[in-house]
Design a protein around this motif. Structure first.
Motif, PDB file in Angstrom:
ATOM      1  N   LEU A 289      31.083  58.678 -35.410  1.00  0.00           N
ATOM      2  CA  LEU A 289      31.013  57.901 -34.180  1.00  0.00           C
ATOM      3  C   LEU A 289      29.622  57.302 -33.997  1.00  0.00           C
TER       4      LEU A 289
ATOM      5  N   ILE B 297      37.635  53.244 -30.542  1.00  0.00           N
ATOM      6  CA  ILE B 297      37.212  54.038 -29.384  1.00  0.00           C
ATOM      7  C   ILE B 297      38.165  53.763 -28.231  1.00  0.00           C
TER       8      ILE B 297
ATOM      9  N   ARG C 245      37.599  58.511 -25.061  1.00  0.00           N
ATOM     10  CA  ARG C 245      36.406  58.668 -25.885  1.00  0.00           C
ATOM     11  C   ARG C 245      35.261  57.814 -25.343  1.00  0.00           C
TER      12      ARG C 245
END
Length: 218
Positions: free
Chosen positions: A173, A201, A205
């Motif tokens: 990420l 995403i 998240r």
């Protein structure tokens, strides 16, 4: 592991006294240092009160912090700025500088100069953290290393590594965020909707990232 610590002779006497009182310090030397206020093994550290930090960043009085950072980088393998206080202290300082801008400068120095700025609450904790940093940069790694990929590689850009060290954001990420926001300042400006617009995403998240970044900036 025990360490020897050198304290700059321009520091208040209480700093050397606190160093001598640390159980892991075997030797304390007080002398004029070419840079920094404390040296622990290969680590050079600049000690700042919140007011000293603001004055140094804004070049209002005393040494310019950016000049000090350059000298630290030249003299030591590893450099840190340790605040003898909490980030919340910036809110109570009588200064025209916005506390948000001060916290932003901490992120900027960490990301662009590669010198972490770390709040340590008080002098005793500051000295303890300095000693621990010296030990960690000197002693052999743990016999139980972290799994490959759990910590961003040193070859990666500093900002990308910073993202990967924030709780809840792993290397994968971190790479995605870095591609979209190459600086911490840009990421802090992003809204939940902006983050959700990044491929891979989702809403949950995005909100988790939004909250984690702000928690790290406090």
């Amino acid at each position: 592991m025990h360490v020897a610590v050198t304290v700059d002779d321009r520091e208040p006497a209480g700093v050397a006294e606190t160093v001598r009182g640390h159980t892991d310090v075997t030797e304390t030397t007080v002398e004029r240092l070419p840079a920094g206020d404390l040296v622990v093994g290969p680590v050079g550290l600049e000690r700042k009160t919140p007011r000293d930090y603001v004055n140094g960043v804004m070049s209002r009085s005393g040494p310019d912090l950016y000049d000090q950072l350059e000298r630290l980088a030249e003299c030591y393998d590893h450099a840190y700025v340790l605040l003898e206080g909490d980030v919340s202290a910036f809110d109570s300082l009588r200064t025209s500088v916005d506390p948000t801008a001060i916290r932003g400068s901490m992120a900027s120095i960490t990301a662009r100069y590669g010198v972490p700025v770390i709040p340590c609450t008080d002098r005793r904790r500051l000295v303890d953290f300095a000693v621990r940093l010296g030990r960690k940069h000197t002693e052999a790694p743990s016999s139980r290393p972290l799994p490959v990929g759990s910590v961003p590689s040193r070859s990666e850009p500093t900002t990308k590594r910073m993202y990967g060290c924030i709780e809840g954001i792993g290397p994968e990420l971190a790479a995605t965020l870095y591609d979209a926001y190459p600086s911490m300042a840009e990421l802090l400006e992003a809204s939940v909707a902006d983050l959700e617009a990044i491929e891979g995403i989702g809403e949950r998240r995005a909100r988790a990232v939004y909250e984690a970044i702000r928690a790290a900036d406090r």
